[in-house]
Scaffold this active site. Sequence first.
Site, short mmCIF file in Angstrom:
data_model
loop_
_atom_site.label_atom_id
_atom_site.label_comp_id
_atom_site.label_asym_id
_atom_site.label_seq_id
_atom_site.Cartn_x
_atom_site.Cartn_y
_atom_site.Cartn_z
CE LYS A 184 -22.43 10.04 -31.95
NZ LYS A 184 -21.12 9.71 -31.39
CD GLU A 260 -23.77 -0.40 -45.06
OE1 GLU A 260 -23.82 -1.60 -44.75
OE2 GLU A 260 -23.78 -0.01 -46.23
CB CYS A 294 -19.07 -4.91 -39.88
SG CYS A 294 -18.56 -4.08 -41.39
CD GLU A 393 -20.73 -7.45 -35.24
OE1 GLU A 393 -21.41 -6.65 -34.59
OE2 GLU A 393 -20.36 -7.26 -36.41
#
Length: 489
Positions: A184, A260, A294, A393
Amino acid sequence: MHSLLPNNSSQLLIGGKLVAGGNGVFETVNPATEEVIGTAANANGADMDTAIAAARTAFDNTDWSRDHAFRAHCIDQLRTALQARVEELRAITVAEAGAPIMLTSGPQLEGPIADLDFAARLAESYKWETDLGVASPMGIATHRSLRREAVGVVGAITPWNFPHQINFAKLGFALAAGNTVVLKPAPDTPWCAAAVGSIIAEHTDIPPGVINIVTSDDHGLGAQLTSDPRVDMVTFTGSTATGRAVMANAATTVKKTFLELGGKSAFLVLDDADLAKAVGFAGFSVCVHAGQGCALNTRLVVPRARYDEAVQIAAATLGGITPGDPTNPGTICGPLISDRQRARVERYLQIARDEGGRIVVGGGRPADKDRGFFIDPTVIADIDNTATVAREEIFGPVLSVIAHDGDDDAIRIANDSPYGLSGEVWSNDPDRIRHVTDRVRTGTIAVNGGIWYSADAPFGGYKQSGIGREMGVAGFEEYLETKLVATSQ
Ligand code: NAD
């Protein structure tokens, strides 16, 4: 626009067939122009249910998981077919992800396609069985054989920033290990996955149901995939917040969970390093793909005595990078993926100002562009590691510059984070480098500009950056179970 996507519309891949979505279609947008480039099949819950059933059947009722040579053949075939259509895939990637075309010859497209070779070779060469010899536990002579085998049906959920890298890292290794997969992809990059689905359906021997690709604008389908009892394992890449939801959902059926997640990595410049070179490198890197990576080092940690000089160099570097058209071969910093993502970055810039941070360069939208979700590369100074922009982040081309008072203080700052994904250290002294790399708690750490990204190198995070490793033998083994067969002699 693309023969891979007839009528600028993509389909689902379920049970080996390209099909329409039960919820019709949703639009996919070019983030550099804000134009709708076409539509993607919009799956509903029933489509996801059919895809999971197809993956279950393919796993349970075929020899896929045991035929290692056939799997290697299929992965090789997929790689060759992808390479044959690479120009179409490149156009899709640039248009949909806003990926600078320069990066598509590397980690945004051609690198991950080539890396499928590593997964195929592992399927062929991996030692699936180990003889543990005879032992006599409880007085019964027993021969023990240790087998590694596929986990089963894998639900793969991926983000939009490096769609091919992340989709292929999951697909290649999960398939090489003998699993079947329901993928997905993120709602922002459905075509990147769907184009691969059309190649799988039309140009490979991959059996029906082994790979299913379910695009949707509904995040709920991800939740469905993580809670369905027919799914044995979830492999997820995305934000830490969503990772928590995935883990909680997967807990109800005790699935193996591989995560992750996000990062807030630190670039440590020690006082013996070439400051100009180090800061220039750090500043350039954080602008790659508009900072939507990331593992980018978004905290620049420099010696206090040279703080002002470092801020000036960073400002000159980021000020010299103009966000631009990703189709231009010279562009390194393209647009952000969406208006929503740009609003998020702008919110963080406002928080930085409110908390007393100084925007040295950038800080908003480029004056020369009235279309596209662009943001100027930005340097934030006069903050310490407690600032919100140093802790959370941002996912934009934003560098926060923080002062350190020596090597141990730099290590303390690097580790003072809920994340532990990556990092970097610059120094000319091997002993000091070793001191730092031994103590920074991250899954990867670069030294003086080294590159850790490669098919044979495991990647992943400590702490809230994730659980498990992607790529390398360690990444392959995430997709395996361990079975001991004990035979009395
Ligand atoms: P996201 O977490 O918003 O979404 C990721 C995927 O999860 C999407 O496919 C989304 O539809 C799906 N999803 C959303 N809610 C869900 C739920 N409740 N259950 C199951 N699935 C759900 O992330 P994003 O905005 O697409 O991507 C950016 C994030 O990804 C950043 O935080 C970045 O650090 C992270 N990321 C991490 C890595 C890594 O390897 N560590 C790599 C790339 C990106």
